[in-house]
Design a protein around this motif. Structure first.
Motif, PDB file in Angstrom:
ATOM      1  N   PRO A 102      18.006 104.305  50.740  1.00  0.00           N
ATOM      2  CA  PRO A 102      18.450 103.471  49.651  1.00  0.00           C
ATOM      3  C   PRO A 102      17.847 103.051  48.354  1.00  0.00           C
ATOM      4  O   PRO A 102      17.882 102.949  47.107  1.00  0.00           O
ATOM      5  N   TRP A 103      16.606 102.684  48.793  1.00  0.00           N
ATOM      6  CA  TRP A 103      15.502 102.188  47.804  1.00  0.00           C
ATOM      7  C   TRP A 103      15.208 103.157  47.034  1.00  0.00           C
ATOM      8  O   TRP A 103      14.693 103.159  45.780  1.00  0.00           O
ATOM      9  N   ALA A 104      15.496 104.648  47.116  1.00  0.00           N
ATOM     10  CA  ALA A 104      15.100 105.715  46.365  1.00  0.00           C
ATOM     11  C   ALA A 104      16.400 106.274  45.414  1.00  0.00           C
ATOM     12  O   ALA A 104      16.350 107.526  44.962  1.00  0.00           O
ATOM     13  N   ASN A 105      17.485 105.644  45.862  1.00  0.00           N
ATOM     14  CA  ASN A 105      18.999 106.081  45.480  1.00  0.00           C
ATOM     15  C   ASN A 105      19.139 107.354  45.868  1.00  0.00           C
ATOM     16  O   ASN A 105      19.526 108.307  45.148  1.00  0.00           O
ATOM     17  N   SER A 106      18.943 107.721  47.166  1.00  0.00           N
ATOM     18  CA  SER A 106      18.857 108.964  47.777  1.00  0.00           C
ATOM     19  C   SER A 106      19.897 108.786  49.057  1.00  0.00           C
ATOM     20  O   SER A 106      19.459 108.241  50.095  1.00  0.00           O
ATOM     21  N   ASN A 107      20.737 109.588  49.062  1.00  0.00           N
ATOM     22  CA  ASN A 107      21.766 109.645  50.067  1.00  0.00           C
ATOM     23  C   ASN A 107      21.231 110.670  51.280  1.00  0.00           C
ATOM     24  O   ASN A 107      20.324 111.464  50.922  1.00  0.00           O
ATOM     25  N   ALA A 108      21.720 110.364  52.554  1.00  0.00           N
ATOM     26  CA  ALA A 108      21.289 111.183  53.583  1.00  0.00           C
ATOM     27  C   ALA A 108      21.840 112.742  53.252  1.00  0.00           C
ATOM     28  O   ALA A 108      22.761 112.873  52.592  1.00  0.00           O
ATOM     29  N   TRP A 109      21.106 113.753  53.965  1.00  0.00           N
ATOM     30  CA  TRP A 109      21.415 114.945  53.731  1.00  0.00           C
ATOM     31  C   TRP A 109      22.683 115.281  54.410  1.00  0.00           C
ATOM     32  O   TRP A 109      22.959 114.712  55.463  1.00  0.00           O
ATOM     33  N   PRO A 110      23.655 116.456  54.196  1.00  0.00           N
ATOM     34  CA  PRO A 110      24.748 116.357  55.060  1.00  0.00           C
ATOM     35  C   PRO A 110      24.556 117.135  56.136  1.00  0.00           C
ATOM     36  O   PRO A 110      25.372 117.595  57.066  1.00  0.00           O
ATOM     37  N   ILE A 111      23.196 117.626  56.466  1.00  0.00           N
ATOM     38  CA  ILE A 111      22.853 117.979  57.956  1.00  0.00           C
ATOM     39  C   ILE A 111      21.795 116.904  58.566  1.00  0.00           C
ATOM     40  O   ILE A 111      21.163 116.306  57.596  1.00  0.00           O
ATOM     41  N   THR A 112      21.688 116.774  59.822  1.00  0.00           N
ATOM     42  CA  THR A 112      20.807 115.838  60.228  1.00  0.00           C
ATOM     43  C   THR A 112      19.586 116.602  60.854  1.00  0.00           C
ATOM     44  O   THR A 112      19.327 117.723  61.163  1.00  0.00           O
ATOM     45  N   PHE A 113      18.515 115.633  61.054  1.00  0.00           N
ATOM     46  CA  PHE A 113      17.041 116.137  61.471  1.00  0.00           C
ATOM     47  C   PHE A 113      17.287 116.891  62.846  1.00  0.00           C
ATOM     48  O   PHE A 113      16.941 118.076  63.089  1.00  0.00           O
ATOM     49  N   SER A 114      18.192 116.329  63.881  1.00  0.00           N
ATOM     50  CA  SER A 114      18.228 117.190  65.128  1.00  0.00           C
ATOM     51  C   SER A 114      19.184 118.438  64.977  1.00  0.00           C
ATOM     52  O   SER A 114      18.883 119.361  65.709  1.00  0.00           O
ATOM     53  N   GLU A 115      19.774 118.369  63.943  1.00  0.00           N
ATOM     54  CA  GLU A 115      20.701 119.946  63.906  1.00  0.00           C
ATOM     55  C   GLU A 115      19.692 120.765  63.488  1.00  0.00           C
ATOM     56  O   GLU A 115      19.869 121.926  63.467  1.00  0.00           O
ATOM     57  N   LEU A 116      18.660 120.416  62.469  1.00  0.00           N
ATOM     58  CA  LEU A 116      17.734 121.264  61.621  1.00  0.00           C
ATOM     59  C   LEU A 116      16.592 121.766  62.783  1.00  0.00           C
ATOM     60  O   LEU A 116      16.278 122.901  62.886  1.00  0.00           O
TER      61      LEU A 116
END
Ligand SMILES: Cc1cc2nc3c(=O)[nH]c(=O)nc-3n(C[C@H](O)[C@H](O)[C@H](O)COP(=O)(O)OP(=O)(O)OC[C@H]3O[C@@H](n4cnc5c(N)ncnc54)[C@H](O)[C@@H]3O)c2cc1C
Length: 340
Positions: A102-116
């Motif tokens: 949120p501090w960088a106005n950046s939303n989470a990616w639509p894929i997660t770290f554990s999926e990747l």
């Protein structure tokens, strides 16, 4: 097989199971992998086999806010894509890279770290990275080196450098030998169409450099034409066909990352042996592994920062001498006249 659509665009009309838009780092890696698994794959690449300014001009863009030279100088329209410019250094994302910031106005990616994460090993296999380490510390251990000291602010990681950075050269024997892999040069995709009311892509429109176009109907379309050009192609297609399912997708043209590069500090080394154990490049199986230091996710989140990583450049007298020598050599060469 390589075909050139400037010579004959109709060559593309052969039936194609999977179309991959873009013959760069991602496109050629996916294409090779799918073709090795038995799928009929055609790569549409808008550039030629070698760099040419006509193809490169397709990357032209008008930047309206802060100047961003990377949009012009940091992308290549040619077979191999931007891997013709990069160093071939492979590095994993950190958890925070994909999370909400949120501090960088950046939303989470639509894929997660554990999926990747499981796919890193798969990519290593496709690229022939051996030995492959899924844990950085294992590299230091393998050499019996003194392990770096972790703190809550900093962590160490190791990048893995490809032996052949140009991905088209890396996969050149697959491109030549796999009969179910076709790489089409000067095949510029300009539109992606869906039938009305359908979520599936029904056709893609491909132009060559001579102003001729063709409509292809592959079973599957994979967009691998680079982050900026993927957005541009989706936006253009949505403009041409306002009912396309992605016309209102908020992720299009968002989430770009770029890196700023600077010399940050001069470091005085107290214990050269220990420093070398941690930061000297490691060569294994013909690959270079480069140790680096990054701020931990915890530190970045606490201080409202994006990713910060560093490596060390040793500057010593020998380097200065060789630079001076090179300058004098170049200067002398300028004054040399070659007889006709
Ligand atoms: C100097 C430099 C050094 C770098 N070093 C590293 C590094 O060490 N490690 C790292 O991970 N990253 C590095 N990068 C970034 C890295 O090169 C890119 O992130 C990566 O190449 C992107 O791969 P891509 O396949 O998405 O796009 P690209 O490699 O750019 O490939 C896209 C391809 O699609 C084609 N194309 C575009 N639009 C269309 C269209 N409409 N129709 C058909 N074809 C199209 C293009 O011609 C191109 O060949 C570096 C970048 C630069 C500039």
């Amino acid at each position: 097989m390589i075909i050139d659509c400037d010579n004959d665009l109709q060559l593309l009309s052969r039936s194609c199971d999977i179309a991959i838009i873009g013959g760069g780092t991602v496109g050629l890696t996916i294409a090779t992998s799918l073709s090795r698994a038995g799928f009929d794959t055609v790569v549409q690449e808008s550039g030629g086999e070698f760099f040419e300014s006509k193809s490169q001009s397709l990357n032209d863009a008008h930047v309206t806010s802060r100047p961003h030279a990377g949009i012009r100088d940091g992308r290549a329209r040619v077979l191999g894509g931007t891997s013709t410019l990069w160093g071939g250094q492979l590095v994993r994302f950190s958890k925070l890279d994909l999370s909400d910031r949120p501090w960088a106005n950046s939303n989470a990616w639509p894929i997660t770290f554990s999926e990747l994460t499981p796919y890193y090993k798969r990519v290593a296999e496709i690229l022939g990275l051996a030995p492959y380490f899924d844990n950085e510390i294992a590299i230091w251990k393998r050499f019996g080196l003194t392990l770096p000291i972790e703190t809550s602010d900093c962590e160490f990681f190791v990048t893995h450098w490809l032996k052949e950075p140009n991905i088209a050269r890396h996969f050149s024997s697959d491109i030549r030998e796999l009969t179910n892999l076709c790489v089409a040069l000067h095949a510029h995709v300009t539109d992606i169409r869906c039938d009305e009311g359908s979520d599936s892509v029904s056709a893609i429109s491909v132009h060559n450099g001579r102003g001729t176009s063709i409509l292809l109907k592959p079973r599957v379309v994979i967009m691998a034409n680079g982050t900026i050009e993927i957005s541009r192609l989706l936006l253009l297609s949505a403009k041409l066909n306002p009912k396309t399912p992605w016309a209102s997708n908020k992720w299009i043209d968002r989430g770009f990352q770029d890196c700023l590069d600077l010399k940050a500090a001069k470091v005085s080394i107290l214990d050269k042996r220990r420093f070398g154990d941690v930061f000297d490049n490691i060569f294994l199986g013909g690959f270079k592994f480069q140790p680096k230091l990054r701020q931990s996710d915890e530190f970045l989140a606490k201080n409202g920062l994006l990713n910060i990583a560093c490596s060390y450049q040793i500057k010593h007298r020998a380097a200065e001498i060789s630079t001076k020598y090179l300058h004098s050599l170049l200067f002398n060469m300028e004054s040399v006249k070659i007889a006709p």
